[in-house]
Design a protein around this motif. Structure first.
Motif, mmCIF file in Angstrom:
data_model
loop_
_atom_site.group_PDB
_atom_site.id
_atom_site.type_symbol
_atom_site.label_atom_id
_atom_site.label_comp_id
_atom_site.label_asym_id
_atom_site.label_seq_id
_atom_site.Cartn_x
_atom_site.Cartn_y
_atom_site.Cartn_z
ATOM 1 N N GLU A 19 0.821 -1.217 0.000
ATOM 2 C CA GLU A 19 0.000 0.000 0.000
ATOM 3 C C GLU A 19 0.853 1.265 0.000
ATOM 4 O O GLU A 19 0.502 2.254 -0.646
ATOM 5 N N SER A 20 1.972 1.224 0.701
ATOM 6 C CA SER A 20 2.760 2.444 0.852
ATOM 7 C C SER A 20 3.859 2.613 -0.191
ATOM 8 O O SER A 20 4.326 3.732 -0.418
ATOM 9 N N GLN A 21 4.282 1.527 -0.840
ATOM 10 C CA GLN A 21 5.457 1.640 -1.697
ATOM 11 C C GLN A 21 5.256 1.249 -3.155
ATOM 12 O O GLN A 21 6.129 1.510 -3.981
ATOM 13 N N VAL A 22 4.139 0.628 -3.468
ATOM 14 C CA VAL A 22 3.918 0.174 -4.843
ATOM 15 C C VAL A 22 2.873 1.067 -5.489
ATOM 16 O O VAL A 22 1.794 1.256 -4.932
ATOM 17 N N PRO A 23 3.186 1.636 -6.657
ATOM 18 C CA PRO A 23 2.213 2.488 -7.338
ATOM 19 C C PRO A 23 0.920 1.714 -7.624
ATOM 20 O O PRO A 23 0.946 0.531 -7.958
ATOM 21 N N TYR A 24 -0.187 2.408 -7.485
ATOM 22 C CA TYR A 24 -1.495 1.775 -7.674
ATOM 23 C C TYR A 24 -1.679 1.332 -9.122
ATOM 24 O O TYR A 24 -1.332 2.034 -10.062
ATOM 25 N N SER A 25 -2.235 0.151 -9.271
ATOM 26 C CA SER A 25 -2.653 -0.362 -10.567
ATOM 27 C C SER A 25 -3.718 -1.416 -10.302
ATOM 28 O O SER A 25 -3.940 -1.813 -9.156
ATOM 29 N N MET A 26 -4.355 -1.889 -11.345
ATOM 30 C CA MET A 26 -5.359 -2.931 -11.164
ATOM 31 C C MET A 26 -4.720 -4.203 -10.604
ATOM 32 O O MET A 26 -5.314 -4.886 -9.776
ATOM 33 N N ALA A 27 -3.515 -4.503 -11.033
ATOM 34 C CA ALA A 27 -2.825 -5.692 -10.524
ATOM 35 C C ALA A 27 -2.560 -5.559 -9.031
ATOM 36 O O ALA A 27 -2.774 -6.506 -8.264
#
Length: 68
Positions: free
Chosen positions: A19-27
């Motif tokens: 949640e804090s370090q990975v850019p949001y995407s559908m995956a």
């Protein structure tokens, strides 16, 4: 039971990191949904186990959780 509690802790840590370090995407969203489902399933196992314990053990669990 300790394994399940450790799994819950680890799954929550992984969820927070994603949640804090990975850019949001559908995956990423899909992975988070699955992680939350795993956490929920394992928490239900803990609750079911605690309900089968003798009363004094159930009370101890509540005390440890801060419920009493």
């Amino acid at each position: 039971m300790n394994d399940i509690l450790n799994d819950i802790s680890t799954l929550k840590k992984v969820t927070r990191i994603i949640e804090s370090q990975v850019p949001y995407s559908m995956a990423v969203s899909t992975v988070l949904v699955q992680l939350r489902k795993l956490i929920s399933d394992k928490e239900e196992q803990v609750v079911a186990f605690e309900k089968t314990a003798p009363t004094h053990i159930q009370e101890l669990c509540e005390t440890i959780k801060g419920g009493k």
